[in-house]
Write an enzyme that holds these catalytic residues in place. Sequence first.
Site, mmCIF file in Angstrom:
data_model
loop_
_atom_site.group_PDB
_atom_site.id
_atom_site.type_symbol
_atom_site.label_atom_id
_atom_site.label_comp_id
_atom_site.label_asym_id
_atom_site.label_seq_id
_atom_site.Cartn_x
_atom_site.Cartn_y
_atom_site.Cartn_z
ATOM 1 N N LYS A 288 -2.747 -34.921 -23.368
ATOM 2 C CA LYS A 288 -3.824 -35.848 -23.800
ATOM 3 C C LYS A 288 -3.533 -36.396 -25.194
ATOM 4 C CE LYS A 288 -7.617 -33.280 -23.335
ATOM 5 N NZ LYS A 288 -9.071 -32.976 -23.224
ATOM 6 N N LYS B 50 -3.524 -34.739 -27.880
ATOM 7 C CA LYS B 50 -4.471 -34.124 -28.817
ATOM 8 C C LYS B 50 -3.857 -32.832 -29.338
ATOM 9 C CE LYS B 50 -9.210 -35.371 -28.037
ATOM 10 N NZ LYS B 50 -10.557 -34.872 -27.712
HETATM 11 N N1 C2G Z 1 -18.794 -35.909 -27.141
HETATM 12 C C1 C2G Z 1 -20.040 -36.473 -27.411
HETATM 13 N N2 C2G Z 1 -20.293 -36.966 -28.640
HETATM 14 C C2 C2G Z 1 -19.355 -36.912 -29.619
HETATM 15 C C3 C2G Z 1 -18.101 -36.322 -29.360
HETATM 16 C C4 C2G Z 1 -17.840 -35.823 -28.100
HETATM 17 O O1 C2G Z 1 -20.914 -36.544 -26.524
HETATM 18 N N3 C2G Z 1 -19.653 -37.429 -30.857
HETATM 19 C C5 C2G Z 1 -18.539 -35.411 -25.794
HETATM 20 C C6 C2G Z 1 -17.377 -36.128 -25.115
HETATM 21 O O2 C2G Z 1 -17.816 -37.368 -24.552
HETATM 22 C C7 C2G Z 1 -16.980 -35.112 -24.039
HETATM 23 C C8 C2G Z 1 -17.282 -33.762 -24.720
HETATM 24 O O3 C2G Z 1 -18.153 -34.052 -25.842
HETATM 25 O O4 C2G Z 1 -17.806 -35.266 -22.885
HETATM 26 C C9 C2G Z 1 -16.044 -33.071 -25.225
HETATM 27 O O5 C2G Z 1 -15.364 -33.958 -26.095
HETATM 28 P P1 C2G Z 1 -13.799 -33.690 -26.394
HETATM 29 O O6 C2G Z 1 -13.604 -32.266 -26.760
HETATM 30 O O7 C2G Z 1 -13.302 -34.780 -27.283
HETATM 31 O O8 C2G Z 1 -13.189 -33.870 -24.920
HETATM 32 P P2 C2G Z 1 -12.114 -34.933 -24.427
HETATM 33 O O9 C2G Z 1 -10.889 -34.871 -25.253
HETATM 34 O O10 C2G Z 1 -12.822 -36.216 -24.277
HETATM 35 O O11 C2G Z 1 -11.684 -34.289 -23.018
HETATM 36 O O12 C2G Z 1 -10.868 -34.182 -18.382
HETATM 37 C C10 C2G Z 1 -11.732 -34.614 -19.407
HETATM 38 C C11 C2G Z 1 -11.150 -34.330 -20.759
HETATM 39 O O13 C2G Z 1 -10.748 -32.978 -20.885
HETATM 40 C C12 C2G Z 1 -12.184 -34.687 -21.816
#
Ligand code: C2G
Length: 132
Positions: free
Chosen positions: A44, A46
Amino acid sequence: MKKVLTYGTFDLLHIGHINLLKRAKSLGDYLVVGISTDQFNEEKQKESYHSFENRKLILESIKFVDEVIPENGWDQKIQDVLNHNIDIFVMGDDWKGHFDFLKDYCEVVYLPRTIGISTSKIKTDLHTVTNG
Ligand code: C2G
């Protein structure tokens, strides 16, 4: 029992994550969270500050979370929905539309993101503070 599923990296846990987990749990009775492994994070593009083991332990300590499973890749979601008898799949709306294929297996809900906070913002802000 209505079961909810969501996925994420959840690094440097912040209020955006908590808001998402809280709202996801409020849609059902049991929340399963798929947490990205360190290997999948690389895919990803990340890089987590906390290891998979530590991010998993932190998530398991949150009262809204009932079960944490590893997310090893993009294509395990249908199997996870079936294996865990999931009723509702939830993601933040930055992912809107990306997982609509799951509608054949469960309800799909995209929740508004929490504005003004993200793991990358935390890293940037800390870097600025540290380096002036
Ligand atoms: N999130 C949120 N508000 C934020 C930051 C994050 O609602 N200010 C939500 C994201 O939309 C996601 C969850 O928190 O639903 C987790 O965010 P991340 O850890 O950044 O996950 P991500 O990298 O988007 O991974 O298969 C799906 C992926 O693994 C999602």
